[in-house]
Scaffold this motif. Structure first.
Motif, short mmCIF file in Angstrom:
data_model
loop_
_atom_site.label_atom_id
_atom_site.label_comp_id
_atom_site.label_asym_id
_atom_site.label_seq_id
_atom_site.Cartn_x
_atom_site.Cartn_y
_atom_site.Cartn_z
N VAL A 218 37.12 47.80 30.91
CA VAL A 218 38.07 48.17 31.96
C VAL A 218 38.04 49.69 32.06
O VAL A 218 38.69 50.41 31.31
CB VAL A 218 39.48 47.64 31.63
CG1 VAL A 218 40.46 48.02 32.74
CG2 VAL A 218 39.44 46.12 31.47
N LEU B 86 41.44 38.90 33.87
CA LEU B 86 42.00 40.24 33.93
C LEU B 86 43.04 40.32 35.05
O LEU B 86 43.00 39.52 36.00
CB LEU B 86 40.90 41.26 34.20
CG LEU B 86 39.97 41.60 33.02
CD1 LEU B 86 38.72 42.32 33.52
CD2 LEU B 86 40.70 42.45 32.00
N TRP C 222 40.59 44.27 25.80
CA TRP C 222 41.41 43.34 26.57
C TRP C 222 41.12 41.90 26.14
O TRP C 222 39.96 41.52 25.94
CB TRP C 222 41.14 43.51 28.06
CG TRP C 222 41.69 44.81 28.60
CD1 TRP C 222 41.31 46.07 28.26
CD2 TRP C 222 42.72 44.95 29.58
NE1 TRP C 222 42.04 46.99 28.95
CE2 TRP C 222 42.91 46.34 29.77
CE3 TRP C 222 43.49 44.05 30.29
CZ2 TRP C 222 43.86 46.85 30.66
CZ3 TRP C 222 44.42 44.55 31.19
CH2 TRP C 222 44.61 45.93 31.37
N THR D 116 37.85 38.83 27.29
CA THR D 116 36.92 39.57 28.15
C THR D 116 35.53 39.76 27.55
O THR D 116 34.69 40.41 28.18
CB THR D 116 37.48 40.97 28.45
OG1 THR D 116 37.73 41.67 27.21
CG2 THR D 116 38.76 40.90 29.25
N ALA E 277 36.71 46.60 36.34
CA ALA E 277 36.00 45.86 35.29
C ALA E 277 34.49 46.02 35.46
O ALA E 277 33.95 45.85 36.56
CB ALA E 277 36.38 44.39 35.33
#
Length: 242
Positions: free
Chosen positions: A120, A77, A136, A139, A83
């Motif tokens: 996120v 990220l 994302w 992830t 996160a």
């Protein structure tokens, strides 16, 4: 055996010597599912910690296959985002389901895996829709194996655990799900067909970082372990790019 497992049978794989198996690296369990559909607000304690009411219908959102990573791959990220961890039971579809009954949906489950819906939160809060905080790339750990329904019964109850740097943050039991696996697959199949290899994430128990006082989020180098008894453990390191 389901059509999905027949198509992807281990017997069709090349023979490997035992030392090759020892040195083998885990890979993404299902690298290109047609659909990845997730259910939020599905454990009572998580619903309570978010200040919501028990839902009448499943709260659903989608991911792309690009979000999925393997059992020990990094969670990547950009620096500065908030996160958060969300340990989950993942259900893998084994047969095509369209407007399925509960019984048909249950029979159409190929098996179960471990997942973590890394979220996120600052992006998730930007609008009422969660999608931009949930999809994302690289992830969502998934794996480490697919365990068939004859080996695991989430309705009877299996524990879902998340640890961050060895500290337990989440522990829930699937028998407390508001909507269980069969109910979710039947509901989803009413509006979109589910096909072999599609993945449904069933929600996370209480203990997420955003609900802590103060809110706590993942930092660069943190190790997120996600475990479900009877399936296995994912261990993924967070990497923030400058």
């Amino acid at each position: 055996m389901s059509a999905f497992l027949r198509e992807h049978a281990i017997a069709d794989a090349p023979d490997l010597a035992s030392d090759e198996l020892v040195d083998a690296q885990p890979v993404v369990l299902l690298p290109t599912p047609g659909k990845v559909i997730c259910c939020g607000l599905n454990y009572g304690d998580h619903i309570e910690e978010t200040g919501r009411e028990k839902p009448t219908y499943p709260t659903l959102f989608a991911k792309y296959a690009d979000t999925l990573i393997g059992p020990d791959e990094p969670i990547e990220l950009p620096a500065g985002v908030e996160a958060d961890w969300e340990a989950e039971l993942a259900v893998v579809v084994g047969t095509a389901l369209r407007r399925a009954t509960r019984a048909q949906a249950a029979a159409g489950i190929a098996g179960y895996a471990v997942a973590n819906d890394i979220s996120v939160r600052d992006w998730q809060r930007r609008t009422l829709q969660w999608f931009q905080g949930k999809a994302w790339d690289a992830t969502t750990p998934l794996g480490p194996v697919l365990v068939t329904p004859d080996e695991l019964d989430p309705e009877a109850g299996v524990e879902v655990v998340c640890r961050v740097n060895g500290v337990e943050r989440q522990r829930g039991n699937t028998k407390t799900l508001v909507f269980d696996s069969a109910a979710l697959l039947a509901y989803i199949s009413t509006f979109t067909v589910l096909r072999p290899g599609d993945v449904v994430l069933t929600g996370t128990p209480g203990g997420v970082g955003m609900a802590m006082t103060p809110p706590t989020y993942l930092a660069d180098g943190d190790v997120v372990e996600t475990e479900i008894a009877g399936i296995g453990i994912l261990a993924n390191t967070v990497r923030f790019a400058a």
